[in-house]
Design an enzyme around this catalytic site. Structure first.
Site, PDB file in Angstrom:
ATOM      1  N   ASP A  49     -33.022   7.011 -56.222  1.00  0.00           N
ATOM      2  CA  ASP A  49     -31.711   6.940 -57.059  1.00  0.00           C
ATOM      3  C   ASP A  49     -30.834   6.893 -55.763  1.00  0.00           C
ATOM      4  OD1 ASP A  49     -31.969   9.453 -55.761  1.00  0.00           O
ATOM      5  OD2 ASP A  49     -31.646  10.503 -57.637  1.00  0.00           O
ATOM      6  N   SER A  50     -31.471   6.692 -54.535  1.00  0.00           N
ATOM      7  CA  SER A  50     -30.271   6.277 -53.521  1.00  0.00           C
ATOM      8  C   SER A  50     -29.561   5.006 -53.678  1.00  0.00           C
ATOM      9  CB  SER A  50     -30.906   6.409 -52.094  1.00  0.00           C
ATOM     10  OG  SER A  50     -32.128   5.727 -52.109  1.00  0.00           O
TER      11      SER A  50
ATOM     12  N   ASP B 111     -37.704   7.020 -59.103  1.00  0.00           N
ATOM     13  CA  ASP B 111     -36.726   8.512 -59.066  1.00  0.00           C
ATOM     14  C   ASP B 111     -36.251   8.564 -60.953  1.00  0.00           C
ATOM     15  OD1 ASP B 111     -36.933  10.031 -56.942  1.00  0.00           O
ATOM     16  OD2 ASP B 111     -35.291   9.020 -55.980  1.00  0.00           O
TER      17      ASP B 111
ATOM     18  N   LYS C 187     -40.806  10.308 -59.808  1.00  0.00           N
ATOM     19  CA  LYS C 187     -40.357  11.482 -58.780  1.00  0.00           C
ATOM     20  C   LYS C 187     -39.177  12.221 -59.453  1.00  0.00           C
ATOM     21  CE  LYS C 187     -38.214  10.901 -54.500  1.00  0.00           C
ATOM     22  NZ  LYS C 187     -37.022  11.410 -54.552  1.00  0.00           N
TER      23      LYS C 187
ATOM     24  N   GLU D  24     -36.495  15.925 -58.744  1.00  0.00           N
ATOM     25  CA  GLU D  24     -36.200  16.947 -57.683  1.00  0.00           C
ATOM     26  C   GLU D  24     -36.272  18.284 -58.352  1.00  0.00           C
ATOM     27  OE1 GLU D  24     -32.140  15.994 -56.380  1.00  0.00           O
ATOM     28  OE2 GLU D  24     -32.839  14.116 -55.577  1.00  0.00           O
TER      29      GLU D  24
ATOM     30  N   GLU E 288     -37.370  16.827 -47.819  1.00  0.00           N
ATOM     31  CA  GLU E 288     -36.244  16.272 -47.265  1.00  0.00           C
ATOM     32  C   GLU E 288     -35.300  17.258 -46.426  1.00  0.00           C
ATOM     33  OE1 GLU E 288     -33.896  13.868 -49.803  1.00  0.00           O
ATOM     34  OE2 GLU E 288     -32.442  13.495 -48.394  1.00  0.00           O
TER      35      GLU E 288
HETATM   36  O1  KIV Z   1     -33.567   8.267 -53.406  1.00  0.00           O
HETATM   37  C1  KIV Z   1     -34.127   8.331 -52.206  1.00  0.00           C
HETATM   38  O2  KIV Z   1     -33.937   7.301 -51.637  1.00  0.00           O
HETATM   39  C2  KIV Z   1     -34.902   9.538 -52.050  1.00  0.00           C
HETATM   40  C3  KIV Z   1     -35.683   9.603 -50.628  1.00  0.00           C
HETATM   41  C4  KIV Z   1     -34.331   9.811 -49.514  1.00  0.00           C
HETATM   42  C5  KIV Z   1     -36.703  10.268 -50.329  1.00  0.00           C
HETATM   43  O3  KIV Z   1     -35.128  10.241 -52.652  1.00  0.00           O
END
Ligand code: KIV
Length: 272
Positions: free
Chosen positions: A52-53, A91, A121, A123, A190
């Site tokens: 989600d980055s 994510d 994934k 959190e 992280e």
């Molecule tokens: O969204 C992302 O890129 C991440 C990484 C920083 C692990 O969750």
């Protein structure tokens, strides 16, 4: 430590467990589009994270919070079309799983069905335990994410190192064990102290992939745009830049502009 590397035609969640058992480190990078994913996959990176980055890197938002489930599905489906070998992890974005386990399952199913990703994934620790169980019961592999969890940035207030104090470190250890017991196939840690990350990795049988978590874990993940130097404002200590594409690309764009303006592009060979 150097270990025998097994060639995998396709990386699966099972391959990652085997890698940890053999002591082979796992490489993971982000990708959000077809072209980048093709390069990353072709380079033999084991896991591609559609993170989600993308909210920051692709859309220019300050946090990961604004990205939607539809947008994540768009990015993930572009990545999946490029992949021959890597395991694709997608994510679950903020707001698509926090309210209740049924919503979490619906979101995970949409990702799997509409993007073709191989796993999701999310959190958090015990707060999201029921959602994780429900998603796993549907046969969808889940990767956990503890330590600095950017979707909770407004609760933390800063992006500094997490779990430096004993109480938070203890909760992280308990959450990591809970995620393994619940059935997660791996875990991202992280920005936590290297010693704590090493302890967590040693206490689990599932792989622990670190970002800013030191060398004592089972693999590493970086944001691709950061490690190739396309972004250049973000300079955390854990980031190793393998290229300076920002400079290289700027030079290329400037040269192109000059060539267009002085009419040296296109030349005789570059036209029909
Ligand atoms: O969204 C992302 O890129 C991440 C990484 C920083 C692990 O969750």
């Amino acid at each position: 430590m150097s270990t025998a590397k097994k060639e995998y035609k396709r990386v699966t969640v099972k391959s990652l467990t085997e890698m940890k058992a053999r002591g082979e480190k796992i490489s993971m990078l982000t990708a959000y589009d077809y072209t980048m994913a093709k390069i990353v996959d072709g380079a033999g990176i084991d896991v591609i994270l559609v993170g989600d980055s993308a909210s920051n890197v692709m859309a220019g938002h300050e946090t990961t919070l604004p990205i939607t489930l539809d947008q994540m599905i768009y990015h993930a489906s572009s990545v999946v079309r490029a992949i021959n070998r890597a395991l694709v992890v997608v994510d679950l974005p903020f707001g698509s799983y926090q309210s209740d386990p049924k919503e979490a399952l619906r979101s995970a199913i949409r990702i799997m069905k509409e993007s073709g990703g191989h796993s999701i994934k999310l959190e958090g620790g015990k707060e999201v335990k029921e959602s994780i169980k429900r998603i796993l019961n549907a046969g969808i592999p889940v990767m956990g994410h503890l330590g600095l969890t950017p979707q909770s940035i407004y609760k933390f207030g800063t992006y500094t190192v997490r779990a430096k104090e004993e109480e938070e470190a203890q909760k992280l250890k308990e959450d990591a064990l809970m995620l393994q017991k619940a059935g997660c196939f791996a875990l991202v840690l992280e920005k936590v102290p290297a010693k704590l990350a090493q302890e967590v990795a040693a206490s689990l049988t599932i792989p622990v992939i670190g970002i800013g978590a030191g060398a004592g874990v089972d693999g590493q993940v970086l944001v691709t745009h950061d490690m190739v130097g396309m972004t250049h404002e973000f300079n955390p200590r854990f980031l190793r830049r393998y290229l300076d594409l920002h400079t290289e690309m700027t030079k290329a764009f400037e040269q192109y502009s000059t060539d267009v303006k002085n009419q040296s592009f296109p030349n005789e060979d570059e036209q029909y």
